[in-house]
Design a protein around this motif. Structure first.
Motif, PDB file in Angstrom:
ATOM      1  N   VAL A  57      17.247 103.780  60.245  1.00  0.00           N
ATOM      2  CA  VAL A  57      16.009 103.015  60.437  1.00  0.00           C
ATOM      3  C   VAL A  57      15.270 102.869  59.108  1.00  0.00           C
ATOM      4  O   VAL A  57      14.785 101.785  58.761  1.00  0.00           O
ATOM      5  N   ASP A  58      15.193 103.955  58.345  1.00  0.00           N
ATOM      6  CA  ASP A  58      14.537 103.903  57.037  1.00  0.00           C
ATOM      7  C   ASP A  58      15.259 102.932  56.103  1.00  0.00           C
ATOM      8  O   ASP A  58      14.622 102.169  55.368  1.00  0.00           O
ATOM      9  N   SER A  59      16.581 102.955  56.123  1.00  0.00           N
ATOM     10  CA  SER A  59      17.359 102.050  55.270  1.00  0.00           C
ATOM     11  C   SER A  59      17.129 100.594  55.674  1.00  0.00           C
ATOM     12  O   SER A  59      16.977  99.713  54.821  1.00  0.00           O
ATOM     13  N   ASN A  60      17.099 100.338  56.979  1.00  0.00           N
ATOM     14  CA  ASN A  60      16.826  98.983  57.454  1.00  0.00           C
ATOM     15  C   ASN A  60      15.445  98.512  57.014  1.00  0.00           C
ATOM     16  O   ASN A  60      15.264  97.368  56.598  1.00  0.00           O
ATOM     17  N   ARG A  61      14.477  99.408  57.122  1.00  0.00           N
ATOM     18  CA  ARG A  61      13.106  99.037  56.766  1.00  0.00           C
ATOM     19  C   ARG A  61      13.022  98.624  55.300  1.00  0.00           C
ATOM     20  O   ARG A  61      12.385  97.624  54.960  1.00  0.00           O
ATOM     21  N   LYS A  76      24.605  90.247  51.793  1.00  0.00           N
ATOM     22  CA  LYS A  76      24.761  91.686  51.573  1.00  0.00           C
ATOM     23  C   LYS A  76      23.896  92.486  52.537  1.00  0.00           C
ATOM     24  O   LYS A  76      24.360  93.443  53.163  1.00  0.00           O
ATOM     25  N   VAL A  77      22.625  92.092  52.644  1.00  0.00           N
ATOM     26  CA  VAL A  77      21.730  92.824  53.535  1.00  0.00           C
ATOM     27  C   VAL A  77      22.156  92.636  54.985  1.00  0.00           C
ATOM     28  O   VAL A  77      22.150  93.581  55.776  1.00  0.00           O
ATOM     29  N   HIS A  78      22.542  91.415  55.340  1.00  0.00           N
ATOM     30  CA  HIS A  78      23.000  91.165  56.710  1.00  0.00           C
ATOM     31  C   HIS A  78      24.192  92.056  57.039  1.00  0.00           C
ATOM     32  O   HIS A  78      24.285  92.611  58.144  1.00  0.00           O
ATOM     33  N   LEU A 109      17.151  99.844  65.761  1.00  0.00           N
ATOM     34  CA  LEU A 109      18.408  99.420  65.143  1.00  0.00           C
ATOM     35  C   LEU A 109      19.101  98.339  65.964  1.00  0.00           C
ATOM     36  O   LEU A 109      19.536  97.314  65.432  1.00  0.00           O
ATOM     37  N   LEU A 110      19.199  98.545  67.267  1.00  0.00           N
ATOM     38  CA  LEU A 110      19.944  97.613  68.112  1.00  0.00           C
ATOM     39  C   LEU A 110      19.237  96.277  68.286  1.00  0.00           C
ATOM     40  O   LEU A 110      19.882  95.266  68.573  1.00  0.00           O
ATOM     41  N   VAL A 111      17.915  96.246  68.093  1.00  0.00           N
ATOM     42  CA  VAL A 111      17.192  94.989  68.262  1.00  0.00           C
ATOM     43  C   VAL A 111      17.556  93.986  67.168  1.00  0.00           C
ATOM     44  O   VAL A 111      17.280  92.794  67.290  1.00  0.00           O
ATOM     45  N   ARG A 112      18.232  94.458  66.107  1.00  0.00           N
ATOM     46  CA  ARG A 112      18.679  93.558  65.044  1.00  0.00           C
ATOM     47  C   ARG A 112      20.017  92.906  65.376  1.00  0.00           C
ATOM     48  O   ARG A 112      20.522  92.093  64.607  1.00  0.00           O
ATOM     49  N   SER A 113      20.584  93.244  66.517  1.00  0.00           N
ATOM     50  CA  SER A 113      21.899  92.725  66.902  1.00  0.00           C
ATOM     51  C   SER A 113      21.789  91.316  67.479  1.00  0.00           C
ATOM     52  O   SER A 113      20.726  90.888  67.938  1.00  0.00           O
ATOM     53  N   ASP A 114      22.916  90.608  67.459  1.00  0.00           N
ATOM     54  CA  ASP A 114      23.011  89.304  68.114  1.00  0.00           C
ATOM     55  C   ASP A 114      23.763  89.403  69.438  1.00  0.00           C
ATOM     56  O   ASP A 114      24.084  88.381  70.045  1.00  0.00           O
ATOM     57  N   SER A 115      24.042  90.623  69.861  1.00  0.00           N
ATOM     58  CA  SER A 115      24.783  90.845  71.095  1.00  0.00           C
ATOM     59  C   SER A 115      23.819  91.070  72.259  1.00  0.00           C
ATOM     60  O   SER A 115      22.893  91.885  72.162  1.00  0.00           O
ATOM     61  N   ALA A 116      24.062  90.370  73.361  1.00  0.00           N
ATOM     62  CA  ALA A 116      23.207  90.531  74.540  1.00  0.00           C
ATOM     63  C   ALA A 116      23.268  91.962  75.069  1.00  0.00           C
ATOM     64  O   ALA A 116      22.256  92.502  75.536  1.00  0.00           O
ATOM     65  N   VAL A 117      24.444  92.582  74.985  1.00  0.00           N
ATOM     66  CA  VAL A 117      24.599  93.959  75.466  1.00  0.00           C
ATOM     67  C   VAL A 117      23.752  94.910  74.619  1.00  0.00           C
ATOM     68  O   VAL A 117      23.044  95.778  75.147  1.00  0.00           O
TER      69      VAL A 117
END
Length: 213
Positions: A57-61, A76-78, A109-117
């Motif tokens: 989470v810290d790395s994503n932020r 790269k970030v994506h 973390l998961l809210v950054r996903s493009d997956s509905a699951v």
């Protein structure tokens, strides 16, 4: 006697080219780098799943703050964010979070996903964290809901998602369900609609013009 024995040793020591000092220094640095890398790997291996979620989470932020207002995440970030999503999914499936903080970090973390699951799981984890008293998880729930609607080509409910429009070279607030009220948003920790529109203007303001051209 000692002198005769020492001469062959001296010749052996002097035979052949010696590595330059710069090469020796490089080898020392390389050795140090390998030790550091090994140490970091061992440290990661010693982290608990909840600690690893918090670290990601810290790395994503840091990654997302560095690119706020630019045209998308960048390759790269994506890629880094996507790898963290995959790792979070793996950790959560293997060891379901038990603390409110871990549930919230999993949702982040998961809210950054493009997956509905993944997004459905992010919503569930966010609701668990909020039910346990972490009200800061409510906006994550709203975002997970909005992103699920986004990938199904439906208007978002709350207004947490902005999309980059290449033709306009600008950010736009993704379509919002007009039946959602500001009271509905407030209940989820989301700002009033007029502030969401103002946020769009901030993203496209002069502060970012040089970065999105």
């Amino acid at each position: 006697m000692n002198e005769k024995l020492s001469r062959p040793c001296a010749r052996l020591a002097s035979d052949g080219p010696r590595p330059p000092l710069s090469m020796l220094a490089a080898l020392r640095v390389l050795g140090t780098g390998l030790l550091v890398a090994l140490g970091l790997s061992l440290l990661a291996a010693c982290q608990s799943p909840e600690q690893e979620l918090a670290s990601m989470v810290d790395s994503n932020r840091r990654d997302l703050l560095a690119l706020e207002g630019t045209a998308g995440l960048g390759k790269k970030v994506h890629g880094r964010v996507a790898r963290r999503v995959e790792r979070a999914r793996e950790l959560i499936r293997r060891t379901p979070p038990t603390s409110p903080a871990a549930c919230m970090n999993g949702a982040r973390l998961l809210v950054r996903s493009d997956s509905a699951v993944d997004l459905a799981l992010a919503e569930e984890l966010g609701r668990l964290a909020a039910a346990a008293g972490l009200q800061d998880a409510l906006p994550l729930v709203a975002e997970a809901v909005d992103r699920q609607l986004l990938i199904s080509d439906r208007p978002q409910r709350y207004g947490t998602v902005y999309v980059w429009v290449p033709v306009l070279k600008a950010w736009r607030l993704y379509d919002v369900d007009p039946t959602t009220t500001d009271e509905d948003r407030a209940a989820m920790g989301v700002r009033p609609f007029r502030e969401l529109v103002a946020r769009e203007q901030e993203l496209n303001g002069e502060r970012w013009q040089d970065r999105i051209r």
